[in-house]
Design a protein around this motif. Structure first.
Motif, PDB file in Angstrom:
ATOM      1  N   ASP A   1     -56.674 -11.448  19.654  1.00 42.48           N
ATOM      2  CA  ASP A   1     -56.934 -12.650  18.599  1.00 42.48           C
ATOM      3  C   ASP A   1     -57.215 -13.861  19.121  1.00 42.48           C
ATOM      4  O   ASP A   1     -57.019 -14.550  18.225  1.00 42.48           O
ATOM      5  CB  ASP A   1     -54.517 -12.828  19.315  1.00 42.48           C
ATOM      6  CG  ASP A   1     -54.313 -11.303  18.909  1.00 42.48           C
ATOM      7  OD1 ASP A   1     -54.553 -10.872  18.271  1.00 42.48           O
ATOM      8  OD2 ASP A   1     -53.056 -11.334  19.793  1.00 42.48           O
ATOM      9  N   ASP A   2     -58.027 -14.027  20.232  1.00 36.88           N
ATOM     10  CA  ASP A   2     -58.847 -15.173  20.460  1.00 36.88           C
ATOM     11  C   ASP A   2     -59.746 -15.611  19.145  1.00 36.88           C
ATOM     12  O   ASP A   2     -60.812 -14.131  19.021  1.00 36.88           O
ATOM     13  CB  ASP A   2     -59.392 -14.889  21.887  1.00 36.88           C
ATOM     14  CG  ASP A   2     -60.251 -16.222  21.592  1.00 36.88           C
ATOM     15  OD1 ASP A   2     -59.944 -17.461  22.608  1.00 36.88           O
ATOM     16  OD2 ASP A   2     -61.470 -16.329  22.365  1.00 36.88           O
ATOM     17  N   GLU A   3     -59.545 -16.576  18.584  1.00 36.68           N
ATOM     18  CA  GLU A   3     -61.013 -16.806  17.930  1.00 36.68           C
ATOM     19  C   GLU A   3     -61.958 -16.771  17.779  1.00 36.68           C
ATOM     20  O   GLU A   3     -63.078 -16.891  17.207  1.00 36.68           O
ATOM     21  CB  GLU A   3     -60.710 -18.682  16.960  1.00 36.68           C
ATOM     22  CG  GLU A   3     -59.095 -18.859  15.731  1.00 36.68           C
ATOM     23  CD  GLU A   3     -59.452 -17.724  15.225  1.00 36.68           C
ATOM     24  OE1 GLU A   3     -60.626 -16.812  14.753  1.00 36.68           O
ATOM     25  OE2 GLU A   3     -58.377 -16.475  15.079  1.00 36.68           O
TER      26      GLU A   3
ATOM     27  N   LEU B   1     -61.970 -11.623  18.903  1.00 41.50           N
ATOM     28  CA  LEU B   1     -62.243 -11.063  17.509  1.00 41.50           C
ATOM     29  C   LEU B   1     -62.039  -9.487  18.088  1.00 41.50           C
ATOM     30  O   LEU B   1     -62.793  -8.644  16.722  1.00 41.50           O
ATOM     31  CB  LEU B   1     -62.170 -11.818  16.526  1.00 41.50           C
ATOM     32  CG  LEU B   1     -61.324 -12.730  16.336  1.00 41.50           C
ATOM     33  CD1 LEU B   1     -62.587 -13.263  14.996  1.00 41.50           C
ATOM     34  CD2 LEU B   1     -60.250 -12.790  16.063  1.00 41.50           C
TER      35      LEU B   1
ATOM     36  N   LYS C   1     -61.169  -6.669  17.814  1.00 42.40           N
ATOM     37  CA  LYS C   1     -60.212  -6.079  16.748  1.00 42.40           C
ATOM     38  C   LYS C   1     -60.028  -4.712  16.323  1.00 42.40           C
ATOM     39  O   LYS C   1     -58.957  -3.612  15.637  1.00 42.40           O
ATOM     40  CB  LYS C   1     -59.932  -6.619  15.519  1.00 42.40           C
ATOM     41  CG  LYS C   1     -59.551  -8.162  15.576  1.00 42.40           C
ATOM     42  CD  LYS C   1     -58.625  -8.385  14.156  1.00 42.40           C
ATOM     43  CE  LYS C   1     -58.520 -10.524  14.072  1.00 42.40           C
ATOM     44  NZ  LYS C   1     -57.263 -10.239  14.651  1.00 42.40           N
TER      45      LYS C   1
ATOM     46  N   SER D   1     -66.394  -6.059  18.441  1.00 43.00           N
ATOM     47  CA  SER D   1     -65.476  -7.008  17.249  1.00 43.00           C
ATOM     48  C   SER D   1     -67.208  -7.184  16.169  1.00 43.00           C
ATOM     49  O   SER D   1     -67.287  -7.545  16.881  1.00 43.00           O
ATOM     50  CB  SER D   1     -66.343  -8.174  18.062  1.00 43.00           C
ATOM     51  OG  SER D   1     -66.191  -9.539  17.428  1.00 43.00           O
TER      52      SER D   1
ATOM     53  N   ARG E   1     -67.080  -9.748  14.286  1.00 38.22           N
ATOM     54  CA  ARG E   1     -66.833 -11.811  13.748  1.00 38.22           C
ATOM     55  C   ARG E   1     -68.029 -11.649  15.153  1.00 38.22           C
ATOM     56  O   ARG E   1     -69.365 -11.204  14.400  1.00 38.22           O
ATOM     57  CB  ARG E   1     -66.146 -11.951  14.285  1.00 38.22           C
ATOM     58  CG  ARG E   1     -65.984 -13.596  14.565  1.00 38.22           C
ATOM     59  CD  ARG E   1     -66.115 -14.361  13.526  1.00 38.22           C
ATOM     60  NE  ARG E   1     -65.298 -14.124  12.624  1.00 38.22           N
ATOM     61  CZ  ARG E   1     -64.309 -14.866  12.570  1.00 38.22           C
ATOM     62  NH1 ARG E   1     -64.151 -16.405  13.307  1.00 38.22           N
ATOM     63  NH2 ARG E   1     -63.259 -15.151  11.989  1.00 38.22           N
TER      64      ARG E   1
END
Length: 211
Positions: free
Chosen positions: A55-57, A60, A62, A87, A89
């Motif tokens: 969840d940390d920006e 991520l 995920k 990730s 991102r």
């Protein structure tokens, strides 16, 4: 050997610093090897760690990849439970390790990543690691009547039981393993022939050793 560019190493070091700042004392260890960051946490910290990394920006992570086990019988905490995440991102992978002994359970993460369901079952089946709060922790790859955990280093190659279908009883039966012949002592240089037969050419090696 794959060479890791300096900018990739710098990115991993930046990621490590960010994770250490965010997770604090929950991180027992962190190391960068083979172009990937590996962090080690205690079993009780695995859920908070996975949720934070997801969840940390700045992370991520995920994409859940897999869970596997590693057995080090000489250690007090003989098992590593290893998690892999990706990730999109960051375009980076991360490895999380949890070290446990044969009795210590590991909290399940399937409510955070439902795809972990079968991977936790596989790790339980092959190594005997228990995952608490798993809704259906059954064997996955071996039969339900299988004894032991076959990827442990101390598991015998022959296993403990053998399975066959009995025509008279009309069902599958389990029986102790029966070896039809004794193990043979092989000459490893001629593994198909044993020690009593010298393959043509082997005598030259003996002469060379004596010379």
């Amino acid at each position: 050997m794959t060479m890791i560019a300096q900018d990739e190493i710098a990115a991993l070091e930046k990621l490590e610093a960010h994770i250490r700042k965010g997770l604090g004392e929950r991180i027992d260890d962190a190391v960068i090897t083979h172009g990937e960051l590996t962090i080690t946490v205690a079993p009780e910290a695995i859920r908070d760690t996975v949720a934070w990394l997801r969840d940390d920006e700045g992370c991520l992570f995920k994409c859940f990849i897999d869970i596997c086990g590693v057995d080090y019988p000489a250690r007090e905490k003989r098992f590593d439970v290893v998690y892999h995440f990706l990730s999109l991102r960051l375009n980076q992978r991360i490895r999380i390790k949890v070290m446990v002994d044969a009795q210590t359970p590991v909290p399940s993460i399937i409510d955070l990543f439902p795809a972990a369901n079968w991977f936790e079952r596989e790790t339980y089946d092959l190594y005997g690691v228990i995952f608490t709060d798993h809704p259906d922790l059954r064997r996955l790859l071996t039969d339900y009547g299988f004894e032991g955990h076959p990827l442990r280093k101390d598991f015998p190659l022959t296993g403990f039981v053998e399975v066959r279908y009995d025509d008279i009883e009309g069902r599958v039966v389990y029986e102790p393993v029966k070896l039809t012949q004794e193990f043979r002592n092989f000459d490893f240089l001629s593994p198909w022939e044993g020690t009593d037969y010298v393959l043509p050419g082997d005598e030259k090696a003996d002469q060379a050793d004596k010379g």
